[in-house]
Design a protein around this motif. Structure first.
Motif, PDB file in Angstrom:
ATOM      1  N   ARG A   1       0.830  -1.208   0.000  1.00 46.66           N
ATOM      2  CA  ARG A   1       0.000   0.000   0.000  1.00 46.66           C
ATOM      3  C   ARG A   1       0.862   1.254   0.000  1.00 46.66           C
ATOM      4  O   ARG A   1       0.599   2.201  -0.753  1.00 46.66           O
ATOM      5  CB  ARG A   1      -0.927  -0.007   1.219  1.00 46.66           C
ATOM      6  N   ASN A   2       1.912   1.268   0.819  1.00 41.62           N
ATOM      7  CA  ASN A   2       2.808   2.427   0.847  1.00 41.62           C
ATOM      8  C   ASN A   2       3.485   2.647  -0.498  1.00 41.62           C
ATOM      9  O   ASN A   2       3.636   3.778  -0.964  1.00 41.62           O
ATOM     10  CB  ASN A   2       3.875   2.239   1.933  1.00 41.62           C
ATOM     11  N   PHE A   3       3.908   1.540  -1.128  1.00 45.30           N
ATOM     12  CA  PHE A   3       4.569   1.632  -2.430  1.00 45.30           C
ATOM     13  C   PHE A   3       3.660   2.301  -3.461  1.00 45.30           C
ATOM     14  O   PHE A   3       4.062   3.247  -4.146  1.00 45.30           O
ATOM     15  CB  PHE A   3       4.966   0.237  -2.914  1.00 45.30           C
ATOM     16  N   TYR A   4       2.433   1.835  -3.575  1.00 43.12           N
ATOM     17  CA  TYR A   4       1.516   2.398  -4.579  1.00 43.12           C
ATOM     18  C   TYR A   4       1.142   3.844  -4.251  1.00 43.12           C
ATOM     19  O   TYR A   4       0.935   4.660  -5.159  1.00 43.12           O
ATOM     20  CB  TYR A   4       0.263   1.534  -4.718  1.00 43.12           C
ATOM     21  N   GLU A   5       1.072   4.176  -2.982  1.00 44.49           N
ATOM     22  CA  GLU A   5       0.770   5.563  -2.606  1.00 44.49           C
ATOM     23  C   GLU A   5       1.908   6.490  -3.036  1.00 44.49           C
ATOM     24  O   GLU A   5       1.674   7.563  -3.614  1.00 44.49           O
ATOM     25  CB  GLU A   5       0.546   5.663  -1.098  1.00 44.49           C
ATOM     26  N   ILE A   6       3.148   6.086  -2.771  1.00 44.18           N
ATOM     27  CA  ILE A   6       4.307   6.893  -3.160  1.00 44.18           C
ATOM     28  C   ILE A   6       4.377   7.038  -4.678  1.00 44.18           C
ATOM     29  O   ILE A   6       4.567   8.138  -5.207  1.00 44.18           O
ATOM     30  CB  ILE A   6       5.609   6.250  -2.623  1.00 44.18           C
ATOM     31  N   GLU A   7       4.238   5.916  -5.390  1.00 37.15           N
ATOM     32  CA  GLU A   7       4.355   5.946  -6.851  1.00 37.15           C
ATOM     33  C   GLU A   7       3.236   6.775  -7.491  1.00 37.15           C
ATOM     34  O   GLU A   7       3.466   7.519  -8.436  1.00 37.15           O
ATOM     35  CB  GLU A   7       4.334   4.518  -7.405  1.00 37.15           C
ATOM     36  N   ALA A   8       2.029   6.654  -6.960  1.00 38.01           N
ATOM     37  CA  ALA A   8       0.908   7.423  -7.509  1.00 38.01           C
ATOM     38  C   ALA A   8       1.134   8.920  -7.332  1.00 38.01           C
ATOM     39  O   ALA A   8       0.842   9.723  -8.222  1.00 38.01           O
ATOM     40  CB  ALA A   8      -0.399   6.999  -6.841  1.00 38.01           C
ATOM     41  N   ALA A   9       1.675   9.307  -6.167  1.00 35.69           N
ATOM     42  CA  ALA A   9       1.933  10.729  -5.915  1.00 35.69           C
ATOM     43  C   ALA A   9       3.071  11.252  -6.779  1.00 35.69           C
ATOM     44  O   ALA A   9       2.974  12.336  -7.363  1.00 35.69           O
ATOM     45  CB  ALA A   9       2.259  10.934  -4.433  1.00 35.69           C
ATOM     46  N   GLU A  10       4.156  10.473  -6.887  1.00 39.76           N
ATOM     47  CA  GLU A  10       5.330  10.942  -7.630  1.00 39.76           C
ATOM     48  C   GLU A  10       5.100  10.971  -9.135  1.00 39.76           C
ATOM     49  O   GLU A  10       5.674  11.789  -9.843  1.00 39.76           O
ATOM     50  CB  GLU A  10       6.535  10.058  -7.306  1.00 39.76           C
ATOM     51  N   ASN A  11       4.260  10.066  -9.629  1.00 41.01           N
ATOM     52  CA  ASN A  11       4.059   9.946 -11.077  1.00 41.01           C
ATOM     53  C   ASN A  11       2.736  10.529 -11.552  1.00 41.01           C
ATOM     54  O   ASN A  11       2.389  10.396 -12.721  1.00 41.01           O
ATOM     55  CB  ASN A  11       4.148   8.475 -11.484  1.00 41.01           C
ATOM     56  N   ASN A  12       2.004  11.148 -10.631  1.00 42.56           N
ATOM     57  CA  ASN A  12       0.726  11.784 -10.975  1.00 42.56           C
ATOM     58  C   ASN A  12      -0.256  10.798 -11.624  1.00 42.56           C
ATOM     59  O   ASN A  12      -0.954  11.132 -12.585  1.00 42.56           O
ATOM     60  CB  ASN A  12       0.946  12.980 -11.917  1.00 42.56           C
ATOM     61  N   TRP A  13      -0.307   9.563 -11.101  1.00 48.06           N
ATOM     62  CA  TRP A  13      -1.262   8.601 -11.623  1.00 48.06           C
ATOM     63  C   TRP A  13      -2.670   9.015 -11.223  1.00 48.06           C
ATOM     64  O   TRP A  13      -2.913   9.440 -10.098  1.00 48.06           O
ATOM     65  CB  TRP A  13      -1.013   7.216 -11.032  1.00 48.06           C
ATOM     66  N   ASN A  14      -3.608   8.882 -12.150  1.00 53.17           N
ATOM     67  CA  ASN A  14      -5.009   9.025 -11.775  1.00 53.17           C
ATOM     68  C   ASN A  14      -5.496   7.665 -11.265  1.00 53.17           C
ATOM     69  O   ASN A  14      -4.737   6.689 -11.214  1.00 53.17           O
ATOM     70  CB  ASN A  14      -5.853   9.533 -12.945  1.00 53.17           C
ATOM     71  N   LEU A  15      -6.758   7.581 -10.900  1.00 50.51           N
ATOM     72  CA  LEU A  15      -7.268   6.340 -10.331  1.00 50.51           C
ATOM     73  C   LEU A  15      -7.181   5.190 -11.328  1.00 50.51           C
ATOM     74  O   LEU A  15      -6.827   4.058 -10.966  1.00 50.51           O
ATOM     75  CB  LEU A  15      -8.716   6.529  -9.868  1.00 50.51           C
ATOM     76  N   THR A  16      -7.477   5.465 -12.598  1.00 50.47           N
ATOM     77  CA  THR A  16      -7.422   4.423 -13.619  1.00 50.47           C
ATOM     78  C   THR A  16      -6.015   3.851 -13.748  1.00 50.47           C
ATOM     79  O   THR A  16      -5.830   2.631 -13.805  1.00 50.47           O
ATOM     80  CB  THR A  16      -7.880   4.970 -14.980  1.00 50.47           C
ATOM     81  N   GLU A  17      -5.016   4.731 -13.782  1.00 50.20           N
ATOM     82  CA  GLU A  17      -3.634   4.272 -13.924  1.00 50.20           C
ATOM     83  C   GLU A  17      -3.168   3.554 -12.661  1.00 50.20           C
ATOM     84  O   GLU A  17      -2.431   2.571 -12.729  1.00 50.20           O
ATOM     85  CB  GLU A  17      -2.710   5.446 -14.235  1.00 50.20           C
ATOM     86  N   LEU A  18      -3.588   4.038 -11.493  1.00 45.12           N
ATOM     87  CA  LEU A  18      -3.244   3.370 -10.239  1.00 45.12           C
ATOM     88  C   LEU A  18      -3.782   1.941 -10.236  1.00 45.12           C
ATOM     89  O   LEU A  18      -3.075   0.994  -9.876  1.00 45.12           O
ATOM     90  CB  LEU A  18      -3.812   4.161  -9.057  1.00 45.12           C
ATOM     91  N   ARG A  19      -5.039   1.787 -10.642  1.00 46.86           N
ATOM     92  CA  ARG A  19      -5.632   0.448 -10.699  1.00 46.86           C
ATOM     93  C   ARG A  19      -4.900  -0.428 -11.714  1.00 46.86           C
ATOM     94  O   ARG A  19      -4.668  -1.618 -11.476  1.00 46.86           O
ATOM     95  CB  ARG A  19      -7.119   0.538 -11.063  1.00 46.86           C
ATOM     96  N   ARG A  20      -4.521   0.142 -12.836  1.00 47.13           N
ATOM     97  CA  ARG A  20      -3.838  -0.631 -13.867  1.00 47.13           C
ATOM     98  C   ARG A  20      -2.485  -1.116 -13.371  1.00 47.13           C
ATOM     99  O   ARG A  20      -2.100  -2.266 -13.585  1.00 47.13           O
ATOM    100  CB  ARG A  20      -3.675   0.231 -15.125  1.00 47.13           C
ATOM    101  N   GLN A  21      -1.735  -0.238 -12.693  1.00 43.94           N
ATOM    102  CA  GLN A  21      -0.432  -0.628 -12.173  1.00 43.94           C
ATOM    103  C   GLN A  21      -0.577  -1.719 -11.109  1.00 43.94           C
ATOM    104  O   GLN A  21       0.244  -2.632 -11.030  1.00 43.94           O
ATOM    105  CB  GLN A  21       0.295   0.587 -11.592  1.00 43.94           C
ATOM    106  N   PHE A  22      -1.625  -1.615 -10.286  1.00 44.90           N
ATOM    107  CA  PHE A  22      -1.877  -2.663  -9.295  1.00 44.90           C
ATOM    108  C   PHE A  22      -2.258  -3.967  -9.983  1.00 44.90           C
ATOM    109  O   PHE A  22      -1.739  -5.034  -9.637  1.00 44.90           O
ATOM    110  CB  PHE A  22      -2.994  -2.217  -8.344  1.00 44.90           C
ATOM    111  N   ASP A  23      -3.162  -3.893 -10.951  1.00 50.12           N
ATOM    112  CA  ASP A  23      -3.600  -5.101 -11.654  1.00 50.12           C
ATOM    113  C   ASP A  23      -2.453  -5.767 -12.410  1.00 50.12           C
ATOM    114  O   ASP A  23      -2.461  -6.985 -12.608  1.00 50.12           O
ATOM    115  CB  ASP A  23      -4.726  -4.762 -12.641  1.00 50.12           C
ATOM    116  N   SER A  24      -1.457  -4.966 -12.842  1.00 49.12           N
ATOM    117  CA  SER A  24      -0.313  -5.535 -13.554  1.00 49.12           C
ATOM    118  C   SER A  24       0.758  -6.034 -12.595  1.00 49.12           C
ATOM    119  O   SER A  24       1.833  -6.452 -13.024  1.00 49.12           O
ATOM    120  CB  SER A  24       0.290  -4.496 -14.511  1.00 49.12           C
ATOM    121  N   ALA A  25       0.466  -5.974 -11.281  1.00 47.23           N
ATOM    122  CA  ALA A  25       1.380  -6.479 -10.245  1.00 47.23           C
ATOM    123  C   ALA A  25       2.736  -5.784 -10.298  1.00 47.23           C
ATOM    124  O   ALA A  25       3.777  -6.429 -10.185  1.00 47.23           O
ATOM    125  CB  ALA A  25       1.548  -7.994 -10.379  1.00 47.23           C
TER     126      ALA A  25
END
Length: 273
Positions: A59-83
């Motif tokens: 959870r911490n990893f995805y939070e940091i990456e989403a903030a640093e890379n300006n992911w929207n919700l769709t991209e955040l979900r995609r990165q999670f789904d792609s493991a």
């Protein structure tokens, strides 16, 4: 809201559980673990998604990456789904796996940009369909924005089928990128079949040429990546020098099974213990 409070109250004690608590003086939000960036930079919808993740490190990893890379919700979900977390963790030692949850993906050396496998489901190519390397390359170019996101941080696209001439013979590099964090060229060769030792030798020649005739003295050594459907670790190890800046990674045209990758990661970390 209750789950959000229970998830983040330790990191930021100033979060109030009741509405009346908003009127009390609360400390400045603490930074994300291992990061100087203030907390809670994401949208509420993104946090609603994040609090569904039971693994705190993930959870911490995805939070940091989403903030640093300006992911929207769709991209955040995609990165999670792609493991993404599992794929990056499997390419690191045990100490650096823990660092992912504190710092996110840090690009300090060529190995840090490598993923295995690369997930290219956004290309829309049927896994069972017959396609050529040209079709594969064209699909990547058509979806270059998505491909850059899959490659990761700091990548800039320079050229496709980059031609160079040596001893009056023409050679073509499928895709040429520049990584501004590594300050080096990154060459990608596309292979739709099984990796062969000739592919490794060819990439070694491409990398040597860029190092000797293209890169500047203040830039770092060129990195070569061969994307193939099937690789052989033993073949890579015996063909290339130990210090070679060349990597072979598999690609797949569908989202991976997170459960399988997570189990593989758990088994691998147990071996390191």
């Amino acid at each position: 809201m209750r789950k959000f409070y229970l998830t983040y109250q330790v990191r930021v004690p100033g979060i109030s559980q009741t509405a009346s608590g908003k009127f009390k003086s609360t400390p400045k939000p603490a930074p994300i673990a291992g990061n100087d960036t203030p907390s809670f930079l994401l949208s509420w919808s993104q946090y609603v998604f994040l609090i569904t993740l039971d693994d705190e490190d993930e959870r911490n990893f995805y939070e940091i990456e989403a903030a640093e890379n300006n992911w929207n919700l769709t991209e955040l979900r995609r990165q999670f789904d792609s493991a993404l977390y599992e794929r990056l963790a499997l390419s690191r030692d045990k100490a650096n796996i823990k660092a992912l949850s504190k710092e996110g993906q840090v690009i300090a050396e060529p190995r840090d940009i490598i993923k295995d496998p690369y997930v290219l489901e956004f290309l829309g190519i049927d896994e069972k369909a017959q396609y050529s390397e040209t079709d594969f390359e064209r699909a990547i170019i058509d979806k270059i924005e998505h491909f850059l996101l899959e490659l990761g941080k700091g990548f800039l696209f320079e050229a496709r089928q980059k031609r160079f001439t040596f001893n009056e013979e023409h050679f073509f590099v499928d895709l040429v990128f520049y990584n501004r964090l590594l300050r080096s060229y990154v060459l990608i060769d596309l292979k739709i079949g099984k990796l062969a030792h000739q592919n490794l030798g060819q990439m070694q020649m491409y990398v040597n040429y860029f190092d000797r005739f293209v890169k500047r003295d203040d830039e770092n050594s060129t990195v070569g990546i061969i994307l193939c459907r099937k690789k052989n670790e033993a073949l890579v190890e015996i063909t290339l020098p130990k210090d070679a800046n060349i990597h072979a990674s598999e690609y797949q045209l569908y989202l991976p099974s997170k459960d399988e990758l997570r189990q593989k990661l758990m088994d691998w970390t147990k071996e390191l213990s």
